[in-house]
Scaffold this motif. Sequence first.
Motif, mmCIF file in Angstrom:
data_model
loop_
_atom_site.group_PDB
_atom_site.id
_atom_site.type_symbol
_atom_site.label_atom_id
_atom_site.label_comp_id
_atom_site.label_asym_id
_atom_site.label_seq_id
_atom_site.Cartn_x
_atom_site.Cartn_y
_atom_site.Cartn_z
ATOM 1 N N LYS A 135 0.836 -1.204 0.000
ATOM 2 C CA LYS A 135 0.000 0.000 0.000
ATOM 3 C C LYS A 135 0.868 1.252 0.000
ATOM 4 C CE LYS A 135 -3.347 2.543 2.745
ATOM 5 N NZ LYS A 135 -2.467 3.638 3.157
ATOM 6 N N ALA A 136 1.919 1.254 0.819
ATOM 7 C CA ALA A 136 2.812 2.410 0.872
ATOM 8 C C ALA A 136 3.441 2.685 -0.493
ATOM 9 C CB ALA A 136 3.895 2.197 1.932
ATOM 10 N N GLU A 137 3.779 1.636 -1.210
ATOM 11 C CA GLU A 137 4.385 1.803 -2.543
ATOM 12 C C GLU A 137 3.337 2.193 -3.584
ATOM 13 O OE1 GLU A 137 7.626 1.721 -3.146
ATOM 14 O OE2 GLU A 137 8.236 0.970 -1.192
ATOM 15 N N ALA A 138 2.251 1.418 -3.661
ATOM 16 C CA ALA A 138 1.270 1.597 -4.746
ATOM 17 C C ALA A 138 0.396 2.829 -4.571
ATOM 18 C CB ALA A 138 0.384 0.351 -4.847
ATOM 19 N N VAL A 139 0.058 3.161 -3.325
ATOM 20 C CA VAL A 139 -0.847 4.285 -3.069
ATOM 21 C C VAL A 139 -0.063 5.553 -2.749
ATOM 22 C CG1 VAL A 139 -2.713 5.145 -1.582
ATOM 23 C CG2 VAL A 139 -2.701 2.753 -2.317
ATOM 24 N N ASP A 140 0.838 5.456 -1.781
ATOM 25 C CA ASP A 140 1.515 6.651 -1.281
ATOM 26 C C ASP A 140 2.688 7.099 -2.151
ATOM 27 O OD1 ASP A 140 -0.271 6.453 0.855
ATOM 28 O OD2 ASP A 140 1.129 5.283 2.065
ATOM 29 N N ARG A 141 3.609 6.198 -2.447
ATOM 30 C CA ARG A 141 4.828 6.583 -3.151
ATOM 31 C C ARG A 141 4.582 6.816 -4.647
ATOM 32 N NH1 ARG A 141 10.643 5.617 -2.112
ATOM 33 N NH2 ARG A 141 9.864 4.800 -0.141
ATOM 34 N N TYR A 142 4.028 5.821 -5.341
ATOM 35 C CA TYR A 142 3.896 5.916 -6.802
ATOM 36 C C TYR A 142 2.521 6.396 -7.259
ATOM 37 C CZ TYR A 142 8.403 3.615 -7.013
ATOM 38 O OH TYR A 142 9.725 3.324 -6.876
ATOM 39 N N GLN A 143 1.545 6.371 -6.373
ATOM 40 C CA GLN A 143 0.188 6.818 -6.672
ATOM 41 C C GLN A 143 -0.400 6.120 -7.899
ATOM 42 O OE1 GLN A 143 0.751 11.085 -6.755
ATOM 43 N NE2 GLN A 143 0.700 11.189 -4.523
ATOM 44 N N TRP A 144 -0.182 4.818 -7.944
ATOM 45 C CA TRP A 144 -0.758 4.018 -9.017
ATOM 46 C C TRP A 144 -2.245 3.816 -8.812
ATOM 47 C CZ3 TRP A 144 3.783 0.302 -7.982
ATOM 48 C CH2 TRP A 144 4.905 0.697 -8.726
ATOM 49 N N ILE A 169 -1.361 -5.413 -9.525
ATOM 50 C CA ILE A 169 -0.902 -4.025 -9.676
ATOM 51 C C ILE A 169 0.024 -3.900 -10.875
ATOM 52 C CG2 ILE A 169 0.414 -2.164 -8.581
ATOM 53 C CD1 ILE A 169 -0.740 -3.230 -5.874
ATOM 54 N N GLY A 170 0.919 -4.875 -11.043
ATOM 55 C CA GLY A 170 1.815 -4.847 -12.200
ATOM 56 C C GLY A 170 1.051 -4.852 -13.512
ATOM 57 N N TYR A 171 0.016 -5.686 -13.597
ATOM 58 C CA TYR A 171 -0.795 -5.732 -14.815
ATOM 59 C C TYR A 171 -1.529 -4.416 -15.041
ATOM 60 C CZ TYR A 171 -4.049 -7.292 -18.374
ATOM 61 O OH TYR A 171 -4.756 -7.391 -19.542
ATOM 62 N N LYS A 172 -2.042 -3.836 -13.973
ATOM 63 C CA LYS A 172 -2.758 -2.563 -14.068
ATOM 64 C C LYS A 172 -1.842 -1.456 -14.592
ATOM 65 C CE LYS A 172 -5.202 0.690 -10.914
ATOM 66 N NZ LYS A 172 -5.337 1.705 -11.857
ATOM 67 N N ILE A 173 -0.583 -1.479 -14.185
ATOM 68 C CA ILE A 173 0.354 -0.417 -14.542
ATOM 69 C C ILE A 173 1.001 -0.652 -15.908
ATOM 70 C CG2 ILE A 173 2.485 0.792 -13.815
ATOM 71 C CD1 ILE A 173 -0.179 1.158 -12.093
#
Length: 179
Positions: free
Chosen positions: A31-40, A68-72
Amino acid sequence: MFKKLWNLFIAFTRASNLGFGGGPALIPLVKAEAVDRYQWMDNEEFADSLAICNALPGPIATKMAAYIGYKIAGWLGAFIAIVGTVAPTVIVVVLLGSLIAKYSNSPELKAMLQAVRPVVVVLVAETAYDMGKKSFPTGSSWGIAVATVALLYLANIHPAFIIVASMLFGWVVYGRNKK
């Protein structure tokens, strides 16, 4: 595209290598990476992705990485995120396997793990709180939560059955309201 793939690899490498305590402990780090850091994605999208991934069999870390990888970045993004999740740990275990086996019962390692467990619980609770803010918008969602607790702890129903039943319930009840 290379930057997206590199960021996926780094984000999931960082999350998986700091996730002491198994799959649930990894969730706040992802969550910290996908939401907070990269805002994916935002908190609500993350909660939805976690719900989807929890409804599927297998380890949560690889499912979240793939989703998440597929989404990005599509299939290649899914692959790179999974590699970032699994490869560093595999390499460390293979290279340090004899040391891990030798010191697995050491008082020092046990003391370190004892100290990190409360941190993991707080991180998971913080993620649950963030997700809970969006997950309980109606009385029926609270009813589902109460029913889940009852089925888990009073009736001792396996979580997989509860997840499938809640998905079917949502499809029937909420799906019909949207038509």
